[in-house]
Each structure stands twice: as C-alpha cells, then as structure tokens.
Design a protein around this motif. Structure first.
Motif, PDB file in Angstrom:
ATOM      1  N   GLY A 249      54.556  79.229  65.930  1.00  0.00           N
ATOM      2  CA  GLY A 249      54.322  79.286  67.369  1.00  0.00           C
ATOM      3  C   GLY A 249      52.864  79.445  67.733  1.00  0.00           C
ATOM      4  O   GLY A 249      52.466  79.186  68.873  1.00  0.00           O
ATOM      5  N   VAL A 250      52.063  79.886  66.770  1.00  0.00           N
ATOM      6  CA  VAL A 250      50.623  80.066  67.010  1.00  0.00           C
ATOM      7  C   VAL A 250      49.832  78.878  66.464  1.00  0.00           C
ATOM      8  O   VAL A 250      48.942  78.355  67.130  1.00  0.00           O
ATOM      9  N   TYR A 251      50.155  78.487  65.239  1.00  0.00           N
ATOM     10  CA  TYR A 251      49.473  77.365  64.597  1.00  0.00           C
ATOM     11  C   TYR A 251      50.501  76.247  64.369  1.00  0.00           C
ATOM     12  O   TYR A 251      51.392  76.388  63.520  1.00  0.00           O
ATOM     13  N   GLU A 252      50.383  75.190  65.090  1.00  0.00           N
ATOM     14  CA  GLU A 252      51.369  74.111  65.047  1.00  0.00           C
ATOM     15  C   GLU A 252      51.551  73.594  63.614  1.00  0.00           C
ATOM     16  O   GLU A 252      50.580  73.270  62.926  1.00  0.00           O
ATOM     17  N   GLY A 253      52.797  73.538  63.184  1.00  0.00           N
ATOM     18  CA  GLY A 253      53.113  73.034  61.854  1.00  0.00           C
ATOM     19  C   GLY A 253      53.068  74.073  60.748  1.00  0.00           C
ATOM     20  O   GLY A 253      53.431  73.770  59.603  1.00  0.00           O
ATOM     21  N   ALA A 254      52.627  75.303  61.057  1.00  0.00           N
ATOM     22  CA  ALA A 254      52.552  76.334  60.021  1.00  0.00           C
ATOM     23  C   ALA A 254      53.925  76.643  59.459  1.00  0.00           C
ATOM     24  O   ALA A 254      54.904  76.784  60.206  1.00  0.00           O
ATOM     25  N   GLU A 255      54.015  76.764  58.156  1.00  0.00           N
ATOM     26  CA  GLU A 255      55.272  77.053  57.480  1.00  0.00           C
ATOM     27  C   GLU A 255      55.331  78.483  56.956  1.00  0.00           C
ATOM     28  O   GLU A 255      56.107  78.813  56.063  1.00  0.00           O
ATOM     29  N   GLY A 256      54.499  79.330  57.509  1.00  0.00           N
ATOM     30  CA  GLY A 256      54.451  80.726  57.108  1.00  0.00           C
ATOM     31  C   GLY A 256      53.078  81.281  57.392  1.00  0.00           C
ATOM     32  O   GLY A 256      52.256  80.655  58.074  1.00  0.00           O
ATOM     33  N   ALA A 257      52.805  82.482  56.863  1.00  0.00           N
ATOM     34  CA  ALA A 257      51.508  83.136  57.070  1.00  0.00           C
ATOM     35  C   ALA A 257      50.505  82.669  56.018  1.00  0.00           C
ATOM     36  O   ALA A 257      50.867  82.337  54.887  1.00  0.00           O
ATOM     37  N   ASP A 258      49.243  82.651  56.397  1.00  0.00           N
ATOM     38  CA  ASP A 258      48.192  82.287  55.440  1.00  0.00           C
ATOM     39  C   ASP A 258      48.111  83.291  54.301  1.00  0.00           C
ATOM     40  O   ASP A 258      47.859  82.925  53.147  1.00  0.00           O
ATOM     41  N   ILE A 259      48.321  84.567  54.638  1.00  0.00           N
ATOM     42  CA  ILE A 259      48.242  85.643  53.644  1.00  0.00           C
ATOM     43  C   ILE A 259      49.460  86.533  53.828  1.00  0.00           C
ATOM     44  O   ILE A 259      49.744  86.987  54.936  1.00  0.00           O
ATOM     45  N   VAL A 260      50.191  86.780  52.742  1.00  0.00           N
ATOM     46  CA  VAL A 260      51.308  87.718  52.781  1.00  0.00           C
ATOM     47  C   VAL A 260      51.025  88.836  51.785  1.00  0.00           C
ATOM     48  O   VAL A 260      50.891  88.579  50.581  1.00  0.00           O
ATOM     49  N   VAL A 261      50.915  90.050  52.286  1.00  0.00           N
ATOM     50  CA  VAL A 261      50.660  91.218  51.446  1.00  0.00           C
ATOM     51  C   VAL A 261      51.993  91.898  51.152  1.00  0.00           C
ATOM     52  O   VAL A 261      52.699  92.326  52.080  1.00  0.00           O
ATOM     53  N   GLU A 262      52.343  92.003  49.883  1.00  0.00           N
ATOM     54  CA  GLU A 262      53.570  92.679  49.470  1.00  0.00           C
ATOM     55  C   GLU A 262      53.194  94.094  49.043  1.00  0.00           C
ATOM     56  O   GLU A 262      52.535  94.287  48.019  1.00  0.00           O
ATOM     57  N   ALA A 263      53.595  95.072  49.852  1.00  0.00           N
ATOM     58  CA  ALA A 263      53.192  96.462  49.621  1.00  0.00           C
ATOM     59  C   ALA A 263      54.375  97.334  49.228  1.00  0.00           C
ATOM     60  O   ALA A 263      54.350  98.548  49.444  1.00  0.00           O
ATOM     61  N   VAL A 264      55.400  96.731  48.666  1.00  0.00           N
ATOM     62  CA  VAL A 264      56.580  97.469  48.223  1.00  0.00           C
ATOM     63  C   VAL A 264      56.619  97.549  46.701  1.00  0.00           C
ATOM     64  O   VAL A 264      56.854  98.609  46.130  1.00  0.00           O
ATOM     65  N   GLY A 265      56.414  96.399  46.045  1.00  0.00           N
ATOM     66  CA  GLY A 265      56.438  96.369  44.589  1.00  0.00           C
ATOM     67  C   GLY A 265      57.823  96.155  44.029  1.00  0.00           C
ATOM     68  O   GLY A 265      58.205  96.751  43.017  1.00  0.00           O
ATOM     69  N   ARG A 266      58.601  95.266  44.670  1.00  0.00           N
ATOM     70  CA  ARG A 266      59.940  94.951  44.190  1.00  0.00           C
ATOM     71  C   ARG A 266      60.105  93.436  44.087  1.00  0.00           C
ATOM     72  O   ARG A 266      59.532  92.690  44.894  1.00  0.00           O
ATOM     73  N   PRO A 267      60.904  92.952  43.135  1.00  0.00           N
ATOM     74  CA  PRO A 267      61.070  91.502  42.969  1.00  0.00           C
ATOM     75  C   PRO A 267      61.579  90.802  44.222  1.00  0.00           C
ATOM     76  O   PRO A 267      61.118  89.708  44.561  1.00  0.00           O
ATOM     77  N   GLU A 268      62.526  91.413  44.921  1.00  0.00           N
ATOM     78  CA  GLU A 268      63.110  90.742  46.073  1.00  0.00           C
ATOM     79  C   GLU A 268      62.117  90.620  47.232  1.00  0.00           C
ATOM     80  O   GLU A 268      62.109  89.613  47.956  1.00  0.00           O
ATOM     81  N   THR A 269      61.263  91.618  47.421  1.00  0.00           N
ATOM     82  CA  THR A 269      60.276  91.521  48.499  1.00  0.00           C
ATOM     83  C   THR A 269      59.118  90.609  48.092  1.00  0.00           C
ATOM     84  O   THR A 269      58.530  89.931  48.931  1.00  0.00           O
ATOM     85  N   TRP A 270      58.804  90.575  46.788  1.00  0.00           N
ATOM     86  CA  TRP A 270      57.778  89.622  46.333  1.00  0.00           C
ATOM     87  C   TRP A 270      58.273  88.195  46.540  1.00  0.00           C
ATOM     88  O   TRP A 270      57.491  87.319  46.929  1.00  0.00           O
ATOM     89  N   GLN A 271      59.555  87.952  46.308  1.00  0.00           N
ATOM     90  CA  GLN A 271      60.101  86.618  46.533  1.00  0.00           C
ATOM     91  C   GLN A 271      60.053  86.254  48.025  1.00  0.00           C
ATOM     92  O   GLN A 271      59.755  85.110  48.382  1.00  0.00           O
ATOM     93  N   GLN A 272      60.327  87.229  48.888  1.00  0.00           N
ATOM     94  CA  GLN A 272      60.175  86.996  50.323  1.00  0.00           C
ATOM     95  C   GLN A 272      58.736  86.591  50.642  1.00  0.00           C
ATOM     96  O   GLN A 272      58.489  85.656  51.404  1.00  0.00           O
ATOM     97  N   ALA A 273      57.786  87.314  50.042  1.00  0.00           N
ATOM     98  CA  ALA A 273      56.375  87.011  50.283  1.00  0.00           C
ATOM     99  C   ALA A 273      56.039  85.596  49.823  1.00  0.00           C
ATOM    100  O   ALA A 273      55.306  84.862  50.503  1.00  0.00           O
ATOM    101  N   PHE A 274      56.580  85.197  48.680  1.00  0.00           N
ATOM    102  CA  PHE A 274      56.307  83.863  48.136  1.00  0.00           C
ATOM    103  C   PHE A 274      56.719  82.772  49.120  1.00  0.00           C
ATOM    104  O   PHE A 274      55.967  81.815  49.367  1.00  0.00           O
ATOM    105  N   TYR A 275      57.904  82.913  49.691  1.00  0.00           N
ATOM    106  CA  TYR A 275      58.415  81.868  50.572  1.00  0.00           C
ATOM    107  C   TYR A 275      57.983  82.042  52.028  1.00  0.00           C
ATOM    108  O   TYR A 275      58.147  81.116  52.828  1.00  0.00           O
ATOM    109  N   ALA A 276      57.413  83.205  52.375  1.00  0.00           N
ATOM    110  CA  ALA A 276      56.968  83.434  53.750  1.00  0.00           C
ATOM    111  C   ALA A 276      55.523  83.003  53.977  1.00  0.00           C
ATOM    112  O   ALA A 276      55.004  83.126  55.085  1.00  0.00           O
ATOM    113  N   ARG A 277      54.865  82.477  52.945  1.00  0.00           N
ATOM    114  CA  ARG A 277      53.474  82.042  53.108  1.00  0.00           C
ATOM    115  C   ARG A 277      53.419  80.554  53.431  1.00  0.00           C
ATOM    116  O   ARG A 277      54.296  79.769  53.058  1.00  0.00           O
TER     117      ARG A 277
END
Length: 370
Positions: A249-277
């Motif tokens: 909605g901010v950057y047309e065509g963006a498929e996620g965030a430019d930078i995703v910081v994973e501050a939990v340290g768990r496989p499932e949240t790291w996987q979220q970070a991978f696909y949310a970028r």
C-alpha cells in the motif's frame, strides 16, 4: 583487593543470592568500575538456568554503566573518574577482522585476565564466571579496559547502560546489519526489549513504514510509542500477508518489507521473516535460538528466487567506541528515548523478582540501581 556485594547464581536453576565477592586490583589492561546501574536481561536468566554453559558460579549482570575507579598498567583510553558504559566485546586490534578494518567483527574479543572470587563460606576463593565477561550486578566489577566506553557523564546511568546489550543489539540489527534508512520499509517480529529497540533504530534512521509484530498488545503499544507506524497481532493475523498488504500500500508492487528483523529466535518466526520480505530484501536474525533449533525446510528455489540477504546480527554489529557515544548524544538531544526502556528501578536484592516478572512480559527492563 576489595570486597563488595554482588548477585551470584550458585547452581543451575537455583534462586540467585546476594553474596560478598573479592574484586582484585586492576592488572595490566584492566579496570575496576564502580557500577551505578545494570539492566536485568534475559541472558542473565539463561546463565542462571544453565542455558549458556555450566561454569557455575556465575556473577550475573552485564547491561551496565558506572565510573572507572582504577586502571592497570598500560591503560590509556579511560582514566579514574570517567563515566563509562560497559560492553562485552573489547576488540583485540590484531585479528584478521581488525586488521582489515572490520573491528565490529573482531574474532578475538577479550575480558579481564584476573578472576573475581567468592569471599565467604565453604566456597571462599572459588572463581566466578562473569556474565558476558562483565558481571555487573555488583557494587564494583573488574573488566578489561577495552570493555569501558567513555560517554557523556551527564547522561542517566539507568537509561544509557542498556546500550551495553539489548538496546544496542536491536538498534544495531536495524541500522548496522539491516541497513535501515529513508525509503526502506522495516518489519520487526517480536517486540521485547531487543525488538522494540529495532523499531526505535528503524525510526531513528527514517525508515517507513515500520511494522511491529507480536502477540502481546502491551508490547505493540510500546513499539508504537517508539516509532512503529503499523502493528500486527500475530496470534490472530497471517503475518506474511499482512506485511505484504501494508508495504504494497505504500510502495506499489512491494511483496513485503525491505528489512525484516527477527527478534524471537525461533524457526517458525524466522520462516515468517523469510517470506515477509520483499524481493532482494534482507532478513536479520537477532533473536537468540537454542542449540536444538534448525533452519526451517525451505525450497532452495525460494532462497534463490527471492534474492537478497539472510543475515545474523551479533550485538547489533556494533563498535562500542563508535556507537555508544553517538547514541548517548542522540539520547541527550531528545532524539532517542532510552528512558522508555526503563520499566522500573530496583535494588540489588530484587534481581530474582525481576526474573519472575520476565515470564509475565510486563517489563521491557528492570534496572538495578546501586
């Protein structure tokens, strides 16, 4: 040699004790620091629980600020009377990273050579293992002089001392490791002390939008106070789709965030970070995993096809001599709200109670004030 009161974890899982310890006079390259404040970090709890190693007894505490009392032979960077923040990465200046100019990646950081010891009882004389080479839940501590970074003496110790670990790790993960700046979007998964600091770092760098992600409404509220433009309750919302919608909605065509910081340290949240970028985006792992955790089973074509970088951030890739004075100056100017990280000030006898509060998620940092 001096005797002072300190908080020690005597054995795995046992409540911490306030005991008397021996602090040697500083030898070559060492300094004795009179501790004024020290934050209660999850890492200290990990030490108490045996999650770091089994080198008990541990002298806990490492997010500290104080005044240099004495220095040993050859110390020139700090002097008695200097107000300093303690760090756990005194650079060597000689390893291959230092010689190529990457001091923040020093591969041979060091601590004090002499050991502090228990002063009383059947275990008198037993050497202590200081948490992260610091051990600052104590009236005074012995460190390598390179672990002392001189900063503005007018700054509030309880606030700026937190740069010694968690706050620096978060700010550095966003700026130093992730490269947050104007025109880039940032998402942060996990809004404890480190994650909220990453939000603050992204805001300081001018990134937008800044998306805070957590399951705790209070943590998301704090993240908003420190610069988040959007929040996602990951207990009820698909994180990946929500991040894509916000950034698109901010950057047309963006498929996620430019930078995703994973501050939990768990496989499932790291996987979220991978696909949310976004394509060519960066994932920064600053949450600390346990040794048994594995990287999620990702199709290699996804790793190749999305491009970008998968990074880990150790201590926010910081160089204390460069970053601490700058961030303290920004705090003094009112541009970085370090006071917001101080949930409460406590005494040296209250560390065990502070550990209990961590389990309930109601505080960013309890800070021991001496």
């Amino acid at each position: 040699m001096q005797q002072v009161k300190a908080v020690v974890a005597m054995s795995k899982g046992a409540p911490v004790e306030v005991v008397t310890i021996n602090v040697p006079d500083p030898g070559p390259g060492e300094a004795v620091v009179q501790v004024q404040s020290c934050g209660v970090c999850h890492t200290d709890l990990h030490y108490r629980e045996g999650g770091i190693n089994d080198e008990f007894p541990f002298l806990l505490g490492h997010e500290a600020a104080g005044v240099v009392e004495a220095v040993g032979e050859g110390v020139t960077d700090v002097a008695p009377g200097d107000f300093v923040i303690l760090n756990w990465r005194a650079v060597c200046g000689e390893c291959r990273a230092c010689k190529r100019g990457d001091l923040q990646y020093c591969f041979a950081t060091h601590n004090a050579t002499q050991k502090m010891t228990l002063a009383e009882g059947e275990m008198a004389g037993t050497e202590l293992s200081p948490a992260l080479g610091i051990g600052a839940f104590a009236e005074k501590t012995l460190v390598a002089a390179g672990q002392c970074t001189k900063v503005d003496p007018e700054a509030r110790p309880a606030a700026v001392g937190l740069l010694g670990c968690g706050v620096m790790a978060g700010i550095g993960a966003a700026i130093n490791t992730g490269g947050a700046t104007r025109g880039r979007s940032v998402a942060v998964i996990g809004c404890g002390g480190v994650g909220v600091a990453a939000v603050a770092g992204a805001a300081l760098a001018g990134a937008s939008p800044i998306i805070a992600i957590d399951i705790d409404a209070k943590k998301l509220e704090k993240a908003t106070e420190l610069g988040a433009t959007h929040t996602i309750d990951s207990s009820t919302t698909d994180v990946v789709e929500a991040v894509k919608e916000i950034c698109g909605g901010v950057y047309e065509g963006a498929e996620g965030a430019d930078i995703v910081v994973e501050a939990v340290g768990r496989p499932e949240t790291w996987q979220q970070a991978f696909y949310a970028r976004d394509l060519a985006g960066t994932v920064v792992l600053v949450g600390v995993p346990t040794p048994d955790m594995k990287v999620p089973d990702l199709p290699l074509i996804d790793v190749f096809g999305r491009g970008g970088s998968l990074k880990s951030s150790w201590y926010g890739d910081c160089l204390p001599s460069r970053d601490f004075p700058m961030l303290v100056d920004l705090y003094q100017q009112g541009r970085l709200d370090l006071d917001a990280f101080v949930s409460e000030e406590i005494g040296i006898d209250d560390v065990e109670a502070a550990f209990e509060k961590m389990h309930h998620g109601g505080v960013l940092r309890s800070v021991v004030v001496l």
